[in-house]
Design an enzyme around this catalytic site. Structure first.
Site, PDB file in Angstrom:
ATOM      1  N   GLY A 149       0.835  -1.204   0.000  1.00  0.00           N
ATOM      2  CA  GLY A 149       0.000   0.000   0.000  1.00  0.00           C
ATOM      3  C   GLY A 149       0.865   1.248   0.000  1.00  0.00           C
ATOM      4  CB  CYS A 150       0.194   4.704  -1.110  1.00  0.00           C
ATOM      5  SG  CYS A 150      -1.481   4.917  -0.494  1.00  0.00           S
TER       6      CYS A 150
END
Lengths: 340, 340, 340, 340
Positions: A149-150
């Protein structure tokens, strides 16, 4: 020349993947499809790609995809990837999944944060968490990559040296994170309308964000024991970029000062092509990383605590750029190909 | 103290109306309702109003509205207003309609641009077009005000002196207009998502915008003959404000120069509290009019043509501010009350 | 592999040049300098380039530059380039000048708009106006390229087919242009402060902009007679991009309709790698061209007039991208190298 | 009707003061001046005020100011106010100083953070820190108000109940603050250019910001002992607004939960017209406070720590709005006059 399939191209990460892959001299985008089921030219969905790609985005046809691709990127919403990945893997394809479906190893945590039961426990076990700075060796031979994920990408990179070197109190971590709107994905929500975001700033999902357990899982592995974090994400009135300001307590009072911390970080990330440590007096900022695959990190001594500031482009190092970096590692291409 | 009803408060113009009326010392917001049908406090819909208004927004109850209000503002979508106005007028209430339903006198033009048959021809005949600078005398005694559109307000004010004084070729008018996103109303459309608008700029509805016939209707009245315009609206990546750059041919070659044009405009709008003519060398800009009820106008001689630049806040002079200005005129309150 | 010199790297066009050239496989940035006179690493001036370029930006040393470069880009302010170009040309170097110094063939027009006498008439005569779509053949053998201005690039490309085919009244051209702030260059002016530009929009230099005579010079060549335009630039609250909306009168009443116009434009630009003509119903928008070297053009029939909308990135197709496109042509590299 | 003098109107706080005072029915802007020394109409400096104020901004003439004003606002840069305030106070005028000159009681701290010796120790002693929620009684009779800084206002209001009730470990306070650009004042600095700020986000002055000692001074008074904070400010790409996310350790483990915390805050600020406590589930956001004088506060239990989020408009509650609130208290006007 390897053949690439992309499933799910209408969202931000799909669009960004195409943009990066079109610059890659050793791959060919062979097949592109989306769940919408219509046959539309990519350049009609995204007029900016006109003159660069002529493909048609068709409905998902797994037979066609497996016949025509060597590697498939899944740029699908969470819970959809795990319905499609098994067939691709069974057909011997390599898969890089940009959704959250193969990131969390604990399926009850997955259920709690994504509101659905996990449907593919078998492949979950063999999925490699695609953060090259930590798992490069495993990525080389992976068949299924769970692309991080970011928020997790930037937070794990910011904290890894401190945890690996056992320099901090592991339960003192406070992450104050700020993200542009593309981090939320492309969806029709009132909160994402221009006039709702423009000239505004706010926190959201305080301590309930689905990326918190992903960060905790990876930090715990690095620390060798369970890490609990405080995680407060905020929405910035910009399109791209995440900057996280992180506060931690030092483990002991004779802890390293700023200069020493910087040198420890530089050593830890010495061979990394996409991690840049700020020199003393420098601060990471979004302008320096947006539209790049870099992660910039600054470390600041603060008496008995340490402040770490780290920044990435959420769609590149935080998603599609990192996915291509993983592909480059898997296929032994120079790791920066198409990413500089 | 007059009692105000507002029907339709969840959109941008309803929100702005509340903001302005709360500053008005001679009115009381008596009843507020919306089509959604739920009873919610205004301050829960718009937390910014907490501490300023305690009312509940209820479903539309015409009986209650007529009993409790003297004047009703309709901040409803087009085609909905004309279903509600007749009952209010019949009950003797004054009505200021912010939708387009009572603006176009020609019902076949209405049908063409709003895709529906007009349902209230009777009241259409008595509706007064609420542009105070042109129709102040009629507004004083009006029972139904058709509050002008945002683009029409700025374009008519920019061109009225030239047409009234017969200084231009009436079919040479080119309007290049630029508007912030609130002009499109609050709605879940992909084109209004933050990332679609941010750092972008584009034209839309080239020569097909529904405000073009409204502008033509009013310019034709001023000119005394049919006026056809070229109208190209553009979407600015900002929340509020409209700036129109207008190009017209002079009617004769011995036409007035910049200095003379400025003096003609100043004379034409001499007594107007909300029209400001730029002195020579000055240019209107959105910053000067946003969050105000002013319309700023600049006029520039350009050989055998004239350039006019005009700017307003689309939600104030282009909607709710003008609606309150109309109310002030109808009730003989000082015209600027709550608007400076 | 050719060796590149860049003089003037601290502004926006210098920064952008480095970004593009670093992606170019057939060139090497050999020497980089600026007028400031200090030796600073490029990656200290622009931290975003850290990990991509290690060069030091030194003071301007023409001897060193001529020894180490084959081609020199001048990313200097107007009036400075013409003091440096002669020595480089004399030393046999190829020069691409991004300033305005070699664009205007008429030195009295130059003096009027740039407030200084031209100092290099000799080389002015041999400079080629670097718009590849019009002058590709001459560019191939050019020694000195006058790289076009940003507004001129988009306006000339938008109008060239109509003028070349003699379809319009040449003195009817009205250009309503809108540019992001980088078009003004990097300078400490109050009008360029964030709070002055943010949420604002305004016209500036109405009919006095220095790009107007450059546009007129080139349109006149295309038309074969003197063309006078109306040119009104506006400042958009964004960083990059120019969109121009252009209004022209058709030359005769039996003029082509939208469909025919689109087909004429597609034919005119058939072999161009960076001009894209919108199909019927499509509108150019900045989002599609920003961060690319493309120029998107839409054409719309409007009774006895024609509307043309065109968009580019002012720093790429409007400056540094076009400069590299010119270099590619001069060195017979594939024209799109480093630009897709 | 009291007569107001304003010294220093060309900056953001001076501009905002005029805007607020023009809406105040019980005051008259009698004299306006700035250090620039030219006689210019206010409406020429700020065209947005045309039609609202006709005054001329003259050079600073203390004799004229003392003759014509009852109360003088100083909207001057730090270090300038203390050269002007003494004469005004000696002439019996009331003074509200928006600079930092009379905020810090410890002159060696002042010297450290503002790089100059304090020049008016006498009046420093009698200056009242103008935060009405804490010092209302003293403000009533004050002759000199040190109007609080923007960051201090929001941070002190966010933390006052916890410190006053002795609920937290006083040296655990971490303030992660984010501000729009007007907080930096209007000045020609490269870092404040549109293109430097737009689409960017960054931290600055980590633990060295001049507002940190101001916050510590006031928190220490509330706590009854020395408080040290960690203070990291960030620059938001917006014009107005500050949001601070604050992390503190609870003093004991049986500490109050979210519900109880909210109720404590509501009680603490029960009679305050400009402090609003969010109900459970609500989050402060800039949109709700910008262009208002409100401070919105949310409190969230986080196991053994507490998170507080608070937001204000830096130019209103953080500067000119609060200055007028102080004036209202000093003159016994209803406290919200001109501020709702």
């Amino acid at each position: 020349m390897i053949n690439i399939g992309i499933i799910g191209v209408t969202g931000y990460t799909g669009e960004e993947l195409i943009d990066v892959l079109l610059r890659h001299p050793q791959v060919r985008i062979a097949v592109v499809c989306s769940r919408s089921g219509q046959s539309v030219k990519i350049s009609d969905i995204f007029p900016k790609f006109k003159g660069r790609i002529d493909s048609v985005c068709a409905e998902i046809d797994l037979k066609k995809i497996t016949e025509e691709s060597d590697l498939v990127f899944l740029a699908l919403p969470h819970t959809v990837s795990m319905e499609i990945a098994p067939a691709l893997l069974k057909a011997g394809k390599k898969v890089i999944d940009l959704s959250a479906d193969y990131r969390l190893k604990n399926i009850s945590v997955y259920k709690k944060f994504y509101n659905t039961k996990h449907k593919d426990k078998i492949n979950l076990g063999l999925a490699i968490y695609g953060l090259p700075e930590i798992y490069r060796l495993k990525i080389k031979n992976a068949r299924l990559i769970a692309n991080p994920g970011c928020y997790p990408t930037v937070c794990i990179l910011a904290l890894a040296p401190l945890l690996a070197l056992d320099l901090i109190e592991i339960n003192s971590i406070i992450i104050d994170a700020k993200s542009g709107t593309t981090g939320a994905g492309k969806k029709l929500a009132e909160g994402l309308l221009f006039d709702e975001v423009n000239e505004d700033f706010k926190a959201y999902k305080v301590n309930t964000h689905q990326h918190a357990p992903e960060i905790e899982q990876e930090l715990s592995k690095l620390a060798g024991k369970k890490v609990n974090i405080t995680f407060v994400p905020h929405l910035l009135p910009i399109s791209r970029g995440i900057l996280a300001t992180i506060y931690v307590k030092k483990a002991r009072h004779q802890a390293p000062d700023t200069k020493h911390l910087i040198s420890l970080y530089k050593k830890f990330y010495k061979k990394e092509p996409f991690v840049r440590i700020k020199d003393s007096g420098g601060f990471p900022r979004l302008k320096d990383v947006v539209k790049t695959n870099f992660c910039d990190i600054g470390i600041y001594d603060n008496k008995d605590s340490i402040i770490i500031i780290a920044a990435i482009d959420n769609l590149l190092k935080g998603a599609s750029g990192q996915a291509v970096q993983n592909m480059n590692i898997m296929y032994k291409f120079p790791e920066h190909t198409a990413l500089l």
